[in-house]
Scaffold this motif. Sequence first.
Motif, PDB file in Angstrom:
ATOM      1  N   GLU A   1       0.830  -1.217   0.000  1.00 52.28           N
ATOM      2  CA  GLU A   1       0.000   0.000   0.000  1.00 52.28           C
ATOM      3  C   GLU A   1       0.857   1.257   0.000  1.00 52.28           C
ATOM      4  O   GLU A   1       0.559   2.226  -0.718  1.00 52.28           O
ATOM      5  CB  GLU A   1      -0.921  -0.012   1.220  1.00 52.28           C
ATOM      6  N   GLU A   2       1.927   1.258   0.794  1.00 46.26           N
ATOM      7  CA  GLU A   2       2.752   2.458   0.915  1.00 46.26           C
ATOM      8  C   GLU A   2       3.608   2.700  -0.322  1.00 46.26           C
ATOM      9  O   GLU A   2       3.819   3.847  -0.718  1.00 46.26           O
ATOM     10  CB  GLU A   2       3.657   2.349   2.149  1.00 46.26           C
ATOM     11  N   ASN A   3       4.113   1.638  -0.929  1.00 47.76           N
ATOM     12  CA  ASN A   3       5.094   1.801  -2.000  1.00 47.76           C
ATOM     13  C   ASN A   3       4.523   1.653  -3.407  1.00 47.76           C
ATOM     14  O   ASN A   3       5.185   2.050  -4.365  1.00 47.76           O
ATOM     15  CB  ASN A   3       6.228   0.783  -1.820  1.00 47.76           C
ATOM     16  N   ILE A   4       3.328   1.077  -3.532  1.00 44.23           N
ATOM     17  CA  ILE A   4       2.778   0.857  -4.872  1.00 44.23           C
ATOM     18  C   ILE A   4       1.367   1.427  -4.991  1.00 44.23           C
ATOM     19  O   ILE A   4       1.104   2.301  -5.819  1.00 44.23           O
ATOM     20  CB  ILE A   4       2.784  -0.648  -5.224  1.00 44.23           C
ATOM     21  N   ILE A   5       0.463   0.967  -4.146  1.00 43.50           N
ATOM     22  CA  ILE A   5      -0.942   1.360  -4.281  1.00 43.50           C
ATOM     23  C   ILE A   5      -1.127   2.853  -4.060  1.00 43.50           C
ATOM     24  O   ILE A   5      -1.988   3.483  -4.693  1.00 43.50           O
ATOM     25  CB  ILE A   5      -1.817   0.536  -3.306  1.00 43.50           C
ATOM     26  N   SER A   6      -0.307   3.458  -3.171  1.00 39.58           N
ATOM     27  CA  SER A   6      -0.445   4.884  -2.901  1.00 39.58           C
ATOM     28  C   SER A   6      -0.250   5.736  -4.157  1.00 39.58           C
ATOM     29  O   SER A   6      -0.751   6.853  -4.236  1.00 39.58           O
ATOM     30  CB  SER A   6       0.566   5.311  -1.836  1.00 39.58           C
ATOM     31  N   SER A   7       0.468   5.181  -5.149  1.00 35.44           N
ATOM     32  CA  SER A   7       0.692   5.909  -6.406  1.00 35.44           C
ATOM     33  C   SER A   7      -0.343   5.559  -7.468  1.00 35.44           C
ATOM     34  O   SER A   7      -0.282   6.083  -8.579  1.00 35.44           O
ATOM     35  CB  SER A   7       2.088   5.585  -6.943  1.00 35.44           C
ATOM     36  N   LEU A   8      -1.264   4.648  -7.134  1.00 32.09           N
ATOM     37  CA  LEU A   8      -2.231   4.165  -8.134  1.00 32.09           C
ATOM     38  C   LEU A   8      -3.667   4.352  -7.692  1.00 32.09           C
ATOM     39  O   LEU A   8      -4.562   3.647  -8.185  1.00 32.09           O
ATOM     40  CB  LEU A   8      -1.992   2.666  -8.396  1.00 32.09           C
ATOM     41  N   LYS A   9      -3.927   5.282  -6.771  1.00 33.19           N
ATOM     42  CA  LYS A   9      -5.270   5.390  -6.207  1.00 33.19           C
ATOM     43  C   LYS A   9      -6.315   5.720  -7.252  1.00 33.19           C
ATOM     44  O   LYS A   9      -7.490   5.379  -7.115  1.00 33.19           O
ATOM     45  CB  LYS A   9      -5.274   6.446  -5.102  1.00 33.19           C
ATOM     46  N   GLU A  10      -5.914   6.402  -8.307  1.00 32.91           N
ATOM     47  CA  GLU A  10      -6.876   6.744  -9.350  1.00 32.91           C
ATOM     48  C   GLU A  10      -7.234   5.535 -10.207  1.00 32.91           C
ATOM     49  O   GLU A  10      -8.283   5.503 -10.832  1.00 32.91           O
ATOM     50  CB  GLU A  10      -6.296   7.856 -10.231  1.00 32.91           C
ATOM     51  N   ASN A  11      -6.357   4.537 -10.247  1.00 36.04           N
ATOM     52  CA  ASN A  11      -6.597   3.336 -11.053  1.00 36.04           C
ATOM     53  C   ASN A  11      -7.210   2.263 -10.157  1.00 36.04           C
ATOM     54  O   ASN A  11      -6.511   1.427  -9.572  1.00 36.04           O
ATOM     55  CB  ASN A  11      -5.280   2.851 -11.663  1.00 36.04           C
ATOM     56  N   VAL A  12      -8.524   2.289 -10.025  1.00 36.25           N
ATOM     57  CA  VAL A  12      -9.215   1.375  -9.104  1.00 36.25           C
ATOM     58  C   VAL A  12      -9.045  -0.070  -9.538  1.00 36.25           C
ATOM     59  O   VAL A  12      -8.834  -0.973  -8.707  1.00 36.25           O
ATOM     60  CB  VAL A  12     -10.719   1.727  -9.040  1.00 36.25           C
ATOM     61  N   PHE A  13      -9.098  -0.323 -10.833  1.00 36.77           N
ATOM     62  CA  PHE A  13      -8.979  -1.695 -11.335  1.00 36.77           C
ATOM     63  C   PHE A  13      -7.632  -2.302 -10.953  1.00 36.77           C
ATOM     64  O   PHE A  13      -7.552  -3.425 -10.444  1.00 36.77           O
ATOM     65  CB  PHE A  13      -9.148  -1.703 -12.862  1.00 36.77           C
ATOM     66  N   LEU A  14      -6.554  -1.552 -11.178  1.00 38.55           N
ATOM     67  CA  LEU A  14      -5.217  -2.056 -10.871  1.00 38.55           C
ATOM     68  C   LEU A  14      -5.006  -2.197  -9.368  1.00 38.55           C
ATOM     69  O   LEU A  14      -4.385  -3.158  -8.892  1.00 38.55           O
ATOM     70  CB  LEU A  14      -4.158  -1.119 -11.470  1.00 38.55           C
ATOM     71  N   THR A  15      -5.558  -1.236  -8.628  1.00 34.69           N
ATOM     72  CA  THR A  15      -5.455  -1.311  -7.164  1.00 34.69           C
ATOM     73  C   THR A  15      -6.113  -2.577  -6.630  1.00 34.69           C
ATOM     74  O   THR A  15      -5.547  -3.304  -5.797  1.00 34.69           O
ATOM     75  CB  THR A  15      -6.109  -0.075  -6.516  1.00 34.69           C
TER      76      THR A  15
END
Length: 343
Positions: free
Chosen positions: A144-158
């Motif tokens: 979450e801290e290192n990857i998902i935090s940069s992808l919050k706009e991409n719900v599918f990828l998250t």
Amino acid sequence: MIGVIERVKNNVLLKCSTLNDEIISNTLLDVINEGVYHFAEDLESLISDLHFNFSEEELRNKTKDIIKVPIIKKIKRKLFIDSLALQITNDAFVEKFFNDEITLEDLKSSYIKELNDNKSSNQLNMAEDLNLNEIIQGLRLYVEENIISSLKENVFLTNAIVSLVDKIRDELENSLKKMIDDTDLKYLDILTNELLQDAKEELNIEEKGNEAMMEKDITPVEQNLDEIKEEKTKFDKYDDMTLFNKVILTLNTSEEKLTRKENSLEKRKKEVDERLNATNKNIEANIERENKLSQRKLELNSKEIELNSKLSEAEVIFLNMKPLIKGLNNIKVSKEKGASEDE
């Protein structure tokens, strides 16, 4: 017979303990490495086009750093807790087998159920399951801290990445359960092989005894008669009361030997129980410390996230205030200019 039973019990205990060491050193590491490999490979395929500075090898190494040691500690603890149930099960079946209370086929059909029942009875007042939620939580926070935090706009990828974390948890739990079940079957193989080996040795001893008896039967009759006369002569020099006392003395001596053995075994059992209690306290203390450290780490991570969020809010507010400050400065300057012109 008592000596034979104890020897078989000790052999089975030693071989099961050696098997546990092999499970920790080899099989468990293979299970962890396989789960980590699949996770890193799948995660890398999802983020490979997003310019993250993570290689598949780096993801594997970081994942191992987070989950490997906690899983090994968890399985070591489980095997230790289950070892008492294992020993009770093995000892009971050894005694039943030598007392002709159970056949080898009956043993094979009921062993696993009996072992699982003894595991559930919780003789050490301790428990350890194969639930990995707490361990995987560390990996989840890292992702979450290192990857998902940069992808919050991409719900599918998250959602896909979150599912990957759940997948490695489920895969590891299933693999660990299979490993424990396979180990139980290996315990059964150790026990049955040891019983068969001992039965074979007893058969050889019996055959040798029969051969010796046959040789004695072939001995000339005259020699047998001489031996009988000699035996009679040995006993004839004692009266009935003396012979009776000698027999009683022999029985008492044998009973004393058995009593000393029983006392020695009882003393040894107490020492083992004391060591188990001390070990249990140490394990509980270590687990409590680990839980506190994990909880503290989670709290610190949460505070860090909260501080980062507040810092971001402060930066936004500051950026919004910049134009306002600049406008106020301009108004002030224009007013000062207007005042000077009026003068």
